[in-house]
Write a protein that holds these residues in place. Sequence first.
Motif, PDB file in Angstrom:
ATOM      1  N   GLU A 168     -49.160 -36.355  -8.522  1.00 28.61           N
ATOM      2  CA  GLU A 168     -48.547 -35.491  -7.517  1.00 28.61           C
ATOM      3  C   GLU A 168     -49.492 -35.446  -6.317  1.00 28.61           C
ATOM      4  OE1 GLU A 168     -47.301 -30.960  -8.075  1.00 28.61           O
ATOM      5  OE2 GLU A 168     -49.461 -31.194  -7.833  1.00 28.61           O
ATOM      6  N   VAL A 169     -48.926 -35.442  -5.120  1.00 26.76           N
ATOM      7  CA  VAL A 169     -49.781 -35.364  -3.939  1.00 26.76           C
ATOM      8  C   VAL A 169     -49.351 -34.174  -3.079  1.00 26.76           C
ATOM      9  CG1 VAL A 169     -50.730 -36.589  -1.973  1.00 26.76           C
ATOM     10  CG2 VAL A 169     -49.979 -37.868  -3.969  1.00 26.76           C
ATOM     11  N   VAL A 170     -50.299 -33.322  -2.789  1.00 29.63           N
ATOM     12  CA  VAL A 170     -50.007 -32.129  -1.992  1.00 29.63           C
ATOM     13  C   VAL A 170     -50.771 -32.203  -0.680  1.00 29.63           C
ATOM     14  CG1 VAL A 170     -50.027 -29.613  -1.941  1.00 29.63           C
ATOM     15  CG2 VAL A 170     -49.790 -30.797  -4.130  1.00 29.63           C
ATOM     16  N   PRO A 208     -63.944 -36.096  -7.860  1.00 32.30           N
ATOM     17  CA  PRO A 208     -62.854 -35.443  -8.599  1.00 32.30           C
ATOM     18  C   PRO A 208     -63.292 -34.218  -9.399  1.00 32.30           C
ATOM     19  CG  PRO A 208     -63.557 -37.445  -9.715  1.00 32.30           C
ATOM     20  CD  PRO A 208     -64.327 -37.368  -8.443  1.00 32.30           C
ATOM     21  N   TYR A 209     -62.326 -33.350  -9.611  1.00 31.46           N
ATOM     22  CA  TYR A 209     -62.542 -32.159 -10.436  1.00 31.46           C
ATOM     23  C   TYR A 209     -61.343 -31.960 -11.354  1.00 31.46           C
ATOM     24  CZ  TYR A 209     -59.854 -30.595  -6.378  1.00 31.46           C
ATOM     25  OH  TYR A 209     -58.917 -30.493  -5.378  1.00 31.46           O
ATOM     26  N   GLU A 210     -61.479 -31.053 -12.307  1.00 24.52           N
ATOM     27  CA  GLU A 210     -60.401 -30.866 -13.269  1.00 24.52           C
ATOM     28  C   GLU A 210     -59.714 -29.525 -13.101  1.00 24.52           C
ATOM     29  OE1 GLU A 210     -59.984 -32.184 -17.776  1.00 24.52           O
ATOM     30  OE2 GLU A 210     -60.927 -30.223 -17.629  1.00 24.52           O
ATOM     31  N   LYS A 211     -58.407 -29.541 -13.254  1.00 23.36           N
ATOM     32  CA  LYS A 211     -57.633 -28.299 -13.245  1.00 23.36           C
ATOM     33  C   LYS A 211     -56.742 -28.273 -14.475  1.00 23.36           C
ATOM     34  CE  LYS A 211     -55.748 -29.062  -9.191  1.00 23.36           C
ATOM     35  NZ  LYS A 211     -55.059 -28.936  -7.880  1.00 23.36           N
ATOM     36  N   VAL A 212     -56.155 -27.118 -14.729  1.00 21.64           N
ATOM     37  CA  VAL A 212     -55.159 -27.031 -15.795  1.00 21.64           C
ATOM     38  C   VAL A 212     -53.849 -26.587 -15.175  1.00 21.64           C
ATOM     39  CG1 VAL A 212     -54.507 -25.969 -17.976  1.00 21.64           C
ATOM     40  CG2 VAL A 212     -56.905 -26.452 -17.498  1.00 21.64           C
ATOM     41  N   ASN A 213     -52.829 -27.332 -15.389  1.00 20.81           N
ATOM     42  CA  ASN A 213     -51.512 -27.028 -14.841  1.00 20.81           C
ATOM     43  C   ASN A 213     -50.946 -25.757 -15.488  1.00 20.81           C
ATOM     44  OD1 ASN A 213     -49.646 -27.891 -12.932  1.00 20.81           O
ATOM     45  ND2 ASN A 213     -48.332 -28.845 -14.460  1.00 20.81           N
ATOM     46  N   TRP A 214     -49.971 -25.152 -14.861  1.00 18.81           N
ATOM     47  CA  TRP A 214     -49.383 -23.915 -15.386  1.00 18.81           C
ATOM     48  C   TRP A 214     -48.884 -24.084 -16.816  1.00 18.81           C
ATOM     49  CZ3 TRP A 214     -44.229 -24.187 -16.866  1.00 18.81           C
ATOM     50  CH2 TRP A 214     -43.541 -25.315 -16.424  1.00 18.81           C
ATOM     51  N   ASP A 215     -48.455 -25.282 -17.172  1.00 21.43           N
ATOM     52  CA  ASP A 215     -47.908 -25.478 -18.514  1.00 21.43           C
ATOM     53  C   ASP A 215     -48.938 -26.021 -19.492  1.00 21.43           C
ATOM     54  OD1 ASP A 215     -48.217 -27.991 -17.565  1.00 21.43           O
ATOM     55  OD2 ASP A 215     -46.135 -28.610 -17.784  1.00 21.43           O
ATOM     56  N   GLU A 239     -53.082 -22.688   6.231  1.00 24.18           N
ATOM     57  CA  GLU A 239     -53.516 -22.608   4.828  1.00 24.18           C
ATOM     58  C   GLU A 239     -52.352 -22.552   3.852  1.00 24.18           C
ATOM     59  OE1 GLU A 239     -56.822 -20.893   3.328  1.00 24.18           O
ATOM     60  OE2 GLU A 239     -57.980 -22.026   4.794  1.00 24.18           O
ATOM     61  N   THR A 240     -51.364 -23.383   4.118  1.00 30.67           N
ATOM     62  CA  THR A 240     -50.226 -23.445   3.204  1.00 30.67           C
ATOM     63  C   THR A 240     -49.944 -24.895   2.813  1.00 30.67           C
ATOM     64  OG1 THR A 240     -48.678 -23.643   5.051  1.00 30.67           O
ATOM     65  CG2 THR A 240     -49.117 -21.423   4.245  1.00 30.67           C
ATOM     66  N   ALA A 241     -49.136 -25.048   1.779  1.00 33.13           N
ATOM     67  CA  ALA A 241     -48.726 -26.384   1.362  1.00 33.13           C
ATOM     68  C   ALA A 241     -47.642 -26.877   2.315  1.00 33.13           C
ATOM     69  CB  ALA A 241     -48.207 -26.347  -0.072  1.00 33.13           C
ATOM     70  N   ALA A 242     -47.913 -27.992   3.001  1.00 40.09           N
ATOM     71  CA  ALA A 242     -46.973 -28.471   4.007  1.00 40.09           C
ATOM     72  C   ALA A 242     -46.059 -29.568   3.465  1.00 40.09           C
ATOM     73  CB  ALA A 242     -47.732 -28.994   5.220  1.00 40.09           C
ATOM     74  N   TYR A 243     -46.511 -30.277   2.465  1.00 41.79           N
ATOM     75  CA  TYR A 243     -45.699 -31.358   1.908  1.00 41.79           C
ATOM     76  C   TYR A 243     -46.130 -31.627   0.473  1.00 41.79           C
ATOM     77  CZ  TYR A 243     -43.113 -35.707   1.557  1.00 41.79           C
ATOM     78  OH  TYR A 243     -42.219 -36.677   1.168  1.00 41.79           O
ATOM     79  N   ILE A 244     -45.166 -31.912  -0.391  1.00 38.35           N
ATOM     80  CA  ILE A 244     -45.483 -32.206  -1.786  1.00 38.35           C
ATOM     81  C   ILE A 244     -44.664 -33.393  -2.265  1.00 38.35           C
ATOM     82  CG2 ILE A 244     -45.712 -31.264  -4.101  1.00 38.35           C
ATOM     83  CD1 ILE A 244     -45.541 -28.487  -2.974  1.00 38.35           C
ATOM     84  N   ALA A 245     -45.357 -34.400  -2.757  1.00 34.34           N
ATOM     85  CA  ALA A 245     -44.663 -35.547  -3.348  1.00 34.34           C
ATOM     86  C   ALA A 245     -44.771 -35.473  -4.869  1.00 34.34           C
ATOM     87  CB  ALA A 245     -45.278 -36.850  -2.841  1.00 34.34           C
ATOM     88  N   ASN A 246     -43.644 -35.609  -5.547  1.00 37.75           N
ATOM     89  CA  ASN A 246     -43.574 -35.514  -7.015  1.00 37.75           C
ATOM     90  C   ASN A 246     -44.162 -34.205  -7.534  1.00 37.75           C
ATOM     91  OD1 ASN A 246     -42.962 -36.308  -9.620  1.00 37.75           O
ATOM     92  ND2 ASN A 246     -44.959 -37.267  -9.918  1.00 37.75           N
ATOM     93  N   ASN A 247     -43.535 -33.156  -7.113  1.00 39.54           N
ATOM     94  CA  ASN A 247     -44.025 -31.804  -7.380  1.00 39.54           C
ATOM     95  C   ASN A 247     -43.943 -31.413  -8.844  1.00 39.54           C
ATOM     96  OD1 ASN A 247     -44.433 -29.081  -7.468  1.00 39.54           O
ATOM     97  ND2 ASN A 247     -43.141 -28.620  -5.726  1.00 39.54           N
ATOM     98  N   PHE A 248     -45.011 -31.688  -9.610  1.00 36.65           N
ATOM     99  CA  PHE A 248     -44.963 -31.238 -11.005  1.00 36.65           C
ATOM    100  C   PHE A 248     -45.721 -29.942 -11.243  1.00 36.65           C
ATOM    101  CE2 PHE A 248     -48.139 -34.853 -11.601  1.00 36.65           C
ATOM    102  CZ  PHE A 248     -49.265 -34.052 -11.698  1.00 36.65           C
ATOM    103  N   SER A 249     -46.443 -29.491 -10.232  1.00 30.75           N
ATOM    104  CA  SER A 249     -47.130 -28.206 -10.405  1.00 30.75           C
ATOM    105  C   SER A 249     -46.209 -27.046 -10.030  1.00 30.75           C
ATOM    106  CB  SER A 249     -48.394 -28.170  -9.552  1.00 30.75           C
ATOM    107  OG  SER A 249     -48.065 -28.290  -8.185  1.00 30.75           O
ATOM    108  N   HIS A 250     -44.997 -27.381  -9.622  1.00 30.60           N
ATOM    109  CA  HIS A 250     -43.996 -26.364  -9.275  1.00 30.60           C
ATOM    110  C   HIS A 250     -44.485 -25.433  -8.172  1.00 30.60           C
ATOM    111  CE1 HIS A 250     -41.515 -26.715 -13.234  1.00 30.60           C
ATOM    112  NE2 HIS A 250     -41.777 -27.873 -12.689  1.00 30.60           N
ATOM    113  N   ARG A 251     -45.219 -25.990  -7.250  1.00 33.94           N
ATOM    114  CA  ARG A 251     -45.605 -25.234  -6.070  1.00 33.94           C
ATOM    115  C   ARG A 251     -44.422 -25.166  -5.124  1.00 33.94           C
ATOM    116  NH1 ARG A 251     -51.625 -26.090  -5.772  1.00 33.94           N
ATOM    117  NH2 ARG A 251     -51.211 -28.048  -6.820  1.00 33.94           N
ATOM    118  N   GLU A 252     -44.412 -24.171  -4.259  1.00 36.10           N
ATOM    119  CA  GLU A 252     -43.368 -24.093  -3.240  1.00 36.10           C
ATOM    120  C   GLU A 252     -43.961 -24.532  -1.907  1.00 36.10           C
ATOM    121  OE1 GLU A 252     -40.283 -23.148  -3.723  1.00 36.10           O
ATOM    122  OE2 GLU A 252     -40.417 -22.331  -5.758  1.00 36.10           O
TER     123      GLU A 252
END
Lengths: 207, 207
Positions: free
Chosen positions: B24-26, B67-74, B33-46
């Motif tokens: 996914e690319v945000v 790189p760093y690591e995150k944990v998705n909502w799911d 300071e907002t998300a302006a574009y999201i490709a393949n939105n799997f983090s379910h951001r708006e």
Amino acid sequence: MTPELQRYSDVCDAIAKLFQPYVEVVLHDLESETAAYIANNFSHRELGEPSLLHEIDFRGGEAVIGPYEKVNWDGRRIKSISVVVRNDKAKAIGVLCINMDVSHFHQLQQVMELLSSVPQNTEKPEALFKEDWHERINEFILSWTWERGVTVETLSRQQKRELVEDLAGQGGFSGKNSANYVARILNLGRATIYNYLKDQKEKSRLS
Amino acid sequence: MTPELQRYSDVCDAIAKLFQPYVEVVLHDLESETAAYIANNFSHRELGEPSLLHEIDFRGGEAVIGPYEKVNWDGRRIKSISVVVRNDKAKAIGVLCINMDVSHFHQLQQVMELLSSVPQNTEKPEALFKEDWHERINEFILSWTWERGVTVETLSRQQKRELVEDLAGQGGFSGKNSANYVARILNLGRATIYNYLKDQKEKSRLS
DNA sequence: TACTTATTGTCCAATATAGACTTTATCGTC
DNA sequence: GACGATAAAGTCTATATTGGACAATAAGTA
């Protein structure tokens, strides 16, 4: 189980343990035509169950038969091989059947495939070309999810319902036990698949 | 979205499409300071959602962060990297964040690991050594299933219940969002995990 | 401290499911 | 091609699971 056959049970254990949990080993008694020993029983066979050995092609009198493919009761695909085992007098007393659950390796293949392959955008529904219906279903699900940028694990119930309906629309449920197979891939119960299909029929009847 | 930033959206699409569906690319707008574009939105951001960019470590003024690591909502684990992007006047106007879902690769690793590794039978519960609790849970589930010659996919409801109880007994639910994480691995709902835990408490209270 | 935000845990109506069952197809044998 | 034996296709129901909304609690933050 005869002592002669008994001695092979350790061999079964060894093989199963090395490949744990991907391999099951069944030792069939040729005398009674029943399952005499099972290591890592994932086919949920019962000891003493009839062996249905006639399914296996003994032509040519080879000691090693196979490998051949089976489908487990729950839809997992199994690669198997069989060996005829003998007592000290060289009399055939049993068949040792090694069953390998290859579903995980298929999964793994799909992950790599998805990463490395360039999707064909031939207009024709390429789902229809593979001759094995398992492959056709895999292919269908793969491209269905790909188009939507999702994976089976992340499908919502609604999406699963749509996928099942689309697959049904393509005649995807013509293979034997295909409902079972799809159910396992989508992490649904078999009953749920039938519910979806029934609802779909209901809907199309009304419209 | 400003036209300057707009031009990067195609880059987002390209990256996401190459690794579809694993990436996914945000594109974050530094102005708002907002998300302006999201490709393949799997983090379910708006779109327009606050970017929480302060989470990212900008020290050193590097263009590439991570790189760093995150944990998705799911519960899926994500490997990420960020790039500061600039307009023609070299002014930093946005941050392009590439998020890769590595859960499938972890799965794949586990399949190979299970095949190739020799299990340690050190008496101590080795589950306790890894420092990341995700790893501890993975390890626990792996050895729990291995001992029983099964895989997570084939666990019955009853077995899942037992696994959850055993894991709870080992304090496996102390990490943040661990219930969520375990739920996803076992293909259970979060609610179900809590039901099991409640029942367990209930049982132990009565005995 | 008070305020904001994230996580934990609970609840319930909607939904899915195991497992038993009935019906229908399939297969092998004569 | 009729017959019996098996397996698969469907159906049904009591029970279990779950998405989503919510309340309670904890964890940051200024």
